[in-house]
Design an enzyme around this catalytic site. Structure first.
Site, PDB file in Angstrom:
ATOM      1  N   SER A 113       0.805  -1.233   0.000  1.00  0.00           N
ATOM      2  CA  SER A 113       0.000   0.000   0.000  1.00  0.00           C
ATOM      3  C   SER A 113       0.832   1.274   0.000  1.00  0.00           C
ATOM      4  O   SER A 113       0.291   2.358  -0.229  1.00  0.00           O
ATOM      5  CB  SER A 113      -0.922   0.015   1.213  1.00  0.00           C
ATOM      6  OG  SER A 113      -2.125  -0.600   0.861  1.00  0.00           O
ATOM      7  N   LYS A 131       0.582   3.556  -2.986  1.00  0.00           N
ATOM      8  CA  LYS A 131      -0.644   4.306  -3.311  1.00  0.00           C
ATOM      9  C   LYS A 131      -0.458   5.826  -3.379  1.00  0.00           C
ATOM     10  O   LYS A 131      -0.962   6.460  -4.306  1.00  0.00           O
ATOM     11  CB  LYS A 131      -1.776   3.909  -2.343  1.00  0.00           C
ATOM     12  CG  LYS A 131      -2.237   2.468  -2.610  1.00  0.00           C
ATOM     13  CD  LYS A 131      -3.178   1.917  -1.553  1.00  0.00           C
ATOM     14  CE  LYS A 131      -3.542   0.469  -1.933  1.00  0.00           C
ATOM     15  NZ  LYS A 131      -4.121  -0.298  -0.856  1.00  0.00           N
ATOM     16  N   TYR A 160      -2.514  -2.675 -10.812  1.00  0.00           N
ATOM     17  CA  TYR A 160      -2.594  -2.463  -9.356  1.00  0.00           C
ATOM     18  C   TYR A 160      -1.727  -3.503  -8.618  1.00  0.00           C
ATOM     19  O   TYR A 160      -0.924  -3.155  -7.749  1.00  0.00           O
ATOM     20  CB  TYR A 160      -4.057  -2.529  -8.892  1.00  0.00           C
ATOM     21  CG  TYR A 160      -4.200  -2.571  -7.395  1.00  0.00           C
ATOM     22  CD1 TYR A 160      -3.970  -1.438  -6.620  1.00  0.00           C
ATOM     23  CD2 TYR A 160      -4.525  -3.769  -6.743  1.00  0.00           C
ATOM     24  CE1 TYR A 160      -4.056  -1.487  -5.240  1.00  0.00           C
ATOM     25  CE2 TYR A 160      -4.618  -3.820  -5.355  1.00  0.00           C
ATOM     26  CZ  TYR A 160      -4.385  -2.681  -4.610  1.00  0.00           C
ATOM     27  OH  TYR A 160      -4.455  -2.730  -3.244  1.00  0.00           O
ATOM     28  N   TYR A 178      -4.398   3.189   7.465  1.00  0.00           N
ATOM     29  CA  TYR A 178      -5.549   2.295   7.612  1.00  0.00           C
ATOM     30  C   TYR A 178      -6.531   2.859   8.639  1.00  0.00           C
ATOM     31  O   TYR A 178      -6.697   4.065   8.719  1.00  0.00           O
ATOM     32  CB  TYR A 178      -5.103   0.871   7.994  1.00  0.00           C
ATOM     33  CG  TYR A 178      -4.145   0.244   7.013  1.00  0.00           C
ATOM     34  CD1 TYR A 178      -4.511   0.026   5.685  1.00  0.00           C
ATOM     35  CD2 TYR A 178      -2.868  -0.145   7.412  1.00  0.00           C
ATOM     36  CE1 TYR A 178      -3.638  -0.567   4.790  1.00  0.00           C
ATOM     37  CE2 TYR A 178      -1.994  -0.746   6.524  1.00  0.00           C
ATOM     38  CZ  TYR A 178      -2.382  -0.946   5.210  1.00  0.00           C
ATOM     39  OH  TYR A 178      -1.531  -1.527   4.329  1.00  0.00           O
ATOM     40  N   VAL A 212       1.180  -3.541   4.110  1.00  0.00           N
ATOM     41  CA  VAL A 212       1.142  -4.785   4.885  1.00  0.00           C
ATOM     42  C   VAL A 212       2.467  -5.536   4.903  1.00  0.00           C
ATOM     43  O   VAL A 212       2.644  -6.460   5.697  1.00  0.00           O
ATOM     44  CB  VAL A 212       0.043  -5.758   4.390  1.00  0.00           C
ATOM     45  CG1 VAL A 212      -1.325  -5.308   4.804  1.00  0.00           C
ATOM     46  CG2 VAL A 212       0.140  -5.990   2.908  1.00  0.00           C
TER      47      VAL A 212
HETATM   48  N1  GLU Z   1      -1.733  -5.876  -2.166  1.00  0.00           N
HETATM   49  C1  GLU Z   1      -2.515  -5.642  -1.021  1.00  0.00           C
HETATM   50  C2  GLU Z   1      -3.997  -5.683  -1.353  1.00  0.00           C
HETATM   51  O1  GLU Z   1      -4.402  -5.147  -2.329  1.00  0.00           O
HETATM   52  C3  GLU Z   1      -2.171  -4.312  -0.443  1.00  0.00           C
HETATM   53  C4  GLU Z   1      -2.263  -4.455   0.960  1.00  0.00           C
HETATM   54  C5  GLU Z   1      -1.780  -3.276   1.721  1.00  0.00           C
HETATM   55  O2  GLU Z   1      -0.568  -3.060   1.836  1.00  0.00           O
HETATM   56  O3  GLU Z   1      -2.613  -2.560   2.236  1.00  0.00           O
HETATM   57  O4  GLU Z   1      -4.770  -6.270  -0.635  1.00  0.00           O
END
Ligand code: GLU
Length: 578
Positions: free
Chosen positions: A215, A218, A347, A399, A417
């Site tokens: 994430s 992003k 993605y 989060y 994560v």
């Molecule tokens: N690749 C993970 C997902 O899309 C990202 C998770 C994360 O780091 O929040 O679920």
């Protein structure tokens, strides 16, 4: 035209001069010709800036630096003098802004064939020093003057080391296990890297281990979209509100848009915009390259790789992400013509890009620096896009802990994560933290502890009161006004003590060397009264201060020298008083 021809001539002479025997060391231009100086652009500095690097006596900065650090007897400079100053500042030798200087130096070293000396121990004369440094003068000047965002790098990094070690003992959290590739990470891994907006670097622990961005990518895909498409072009498709829900929750906001770009739905939308709105003519492979190269520029050319098994595993286990994409398609969220499988692939690919904490810190420092990569000077992202990205990192980056994190730490951050957290202190630095064990919300336990400890010690929280009468917290940033007053004081003390290297530093920092105290006593009065010959010489010869200022009792520095029995110093003034 002229300069291109000169560069070509220099280039064609390179081969000739690589053979040491064919070069006469007495030829002043030998060095110029030996180095193929296809002019490297120091991007955040123009030639005009370099031209301005002159002191009041009209001397170029390179000559001034040389004169300050040369051996007064041999009139040669040992390069170790400069390397010591560079290392102390926190700037690395490998910094791209010093590349030309370093490569010229290694050619010189090879050319001289100095068997018993290392590259950083070479002795050079003034002309050579000026030629070695001419392309990297802006940074060197900044370093030598210690005109850098965190001037006392050593004390700062000592504090950081203590925090890092305390967090090492934190055994909380579990390594993410939703895909096997992540679950295999050793929970003891712990790395931290800092990069400031001036490119000062500091790293501790497992800083060269690779991990996937997850994430943490992003904010970057979002910032790229903003930079390329503008705010409206992006926010037509993505909201700006925290969702209060899980990062992969199957929900949209009241306008049927993903809540924000820091959640999975919003990040998928950033990928859709990259595919459909930015150079739509590019194929999928080229689009991946486009994204990768953009990120590499943000990271100043430092490591960004790709973990294919993580990518395959992410795709295989992505039922919820697929469900989200179909849900968004059903609600007509995507730009027309979006293929959701292509969008999901990009993605997953973006989440599977690998970094180290070292390279992640540069990625973050570009955000801290308004879109200009500190170590290359390239303006990669536009400033308003970076501001918008940081705003959403602040409100939505951690989060379901984002609100509490903003409350406690008060800084923009993003976590992934894989156990990484990127913390940005705007206009100062970025901290990349990585440790695989995460809490039930998804944030690295050690990284969270580090962020909280950082703002306990330093006044980095956005809403911290910076009045140091109220705040007990430290601020390592350069403080221009206070520094000036302090400089005057320390200049006079340096003159009393005859500390010539401290006088050098003040001179390079642009401190007015003629400044006086309440009684009208200048550094020259004090150095003369104490019989500090080297200091007096430096002030008269290099700084060219007026030789006979009068204090409030009408005394000149020469009279002071004789009055206190320093006849040799007193006579030295005769050279200046005609
Ligand atoms: N690749 C993970 C997902 O899309 C990202 C998770 C994360 O780091 O929040 O679920």
């Amino acid at each position: 035209m002229k300069s291109r021809r000169r560069a070509q001539e220099a280039g064609s002479m390179l081969l000739k001069y690589i053979q040491p025997s064919s070069v006469s060391r007495n030829n002043k231009n030998w060095f110029h010709s030996a180095v193929n100086t296809e002019p490297k652009v120091e991007l955040h500095t123009g030639a005009a800036v370099v031209d301005n690097l002159r002191n009041s006596d009209g001397k170029g900065i390179a000559e001034t630096v040389f004169n300050l650090y040369k051996n007064q007897e041999t009139h040669m400079m040992n390069m170790s003098e400069i390397f010591t100053v560079i290392e102390k500042s926190g700037i690395r030798r490998s910094d791209p802004r010093l590349a030309t200087f370093l490569s010229k130096l290694s050619i010189l070293h090879e050319h001289l064939g100095e068997k018993n000396t290392t590259l950083s121990n070479l002795h050079v004369d003034e002309t050579t020093f000026c030629q070695l440094t001419e392309d990297n003068l802006v940074l060197l000047n900044q370093i030598v003057r210690n005109d850098i965002i965190i001037p006392d790098w050593k004390s700062f990094t000592n504090q950081i080391t203590e925090m890092f070690n305390r967090c090492k003992d934190n055994q909380e959290g579990e390594v993410a296990s939703y895909i096997p590739q992540l679950s295999r990470y050793n929970p003891d891994l712990w790395g931290m890297s800092i990069c400031t907006i001036d490119g000062q670097r500091f790293s501790l622990g497992d800083v060269n281990e690779k991990f996937t961005l997850q994430s943490c990518v992003k904010p970057f895909t979002y910032a790229i979209c903003l930079s390329e498409l503008g705010n409206e072009g992006v926010h037509k498709y993505i909201g700006q509100e925290p969702s209060g829900r899980n990062f992969n929750d199957l929900s949209l906001d009241t306008s049927n848009k993903p809540h924000n770009p820091m959640l999975n739905a919003g990040a998928m939308m950033s990928c859709a915009l990259i595919l459909k709105k930015i150079f739509p003519c590019l194929g999928l492979a080229e689009k991946y390259d486009f994204l990768l190269n953009y990120l590499k520029r943000i990271a100043g050319g430092e490591f960004i790789g790709f973990n294919n098994s993580v990518f395959l595993s992410e795709r295989e286990n992505a039922y919820r992400n697929f469900a989200m994409a179909y849900y968004m398609q059903e609600n007509k969220c995507f730009p027309e013509g979006t293929d959701i499988h292509d969008c999901l692939d990009l993605y997953f690919q973006s989440c599977s890009l690998e970094v180290t904490s070292e390279s992640l810190s540069v990625l973050g420092a570009t955000l801290a620096n308004g879109g200009i990569c500190p170590i290359t000077g390239e303006n990669v992202l536009n400033a308003s896009s970076v501001r918008d990205t940081l705003s959403l990192m602040y409100s939505c980056g951690m989060y379901n802990y984002s609100g509490q994190f903003a409350f406690k730490v008060g800084l923009p951050a993003k976590s992934g994560v894989s156990g990484c957290v990127l913390l940005v202190i705007p206009n100062l630095m970025a901290v990349a933290l990585w440790s695989p064990p995460i809490d039930s919300i998804g944030n690295s336990e050690r990284a969270l502890q580090f962020c909280e400890e950082l703002v306990e010690v330093y006044s980095f929280h956005r809403f911290e009161n910076l009045n140091n009468l109220v705040s007990q917290k430290m601020d390592p940033r350069r403080q221009t006004h206070e520094l000036k007053t302090l400089n005057t004081l320390t200049l006079l003390f340096s003159a009393v003590a005859g500390d010539v290297s401290s006088l050098h530093r003040h001179y390079l920092q642009g401190v007015d060397m003629t400044i006086c105290d309440y009684d009208g006593r200048t550094a020259l009065h004090l150095a003369a009264a104490e019989g500090r010959m080297h200091a007096v010489k430096f002030l008269l010869e290099t700084c060219r201060v007026p030789p006979s200022p009068q204090d409030r009792w009408g005394h000149t520095p020469q009279e002071e020298a004789f009055r206190f029995g320093h006849d040799e110093v007193g006579r030295f003034f005769d050279n200046y008083l005609i």
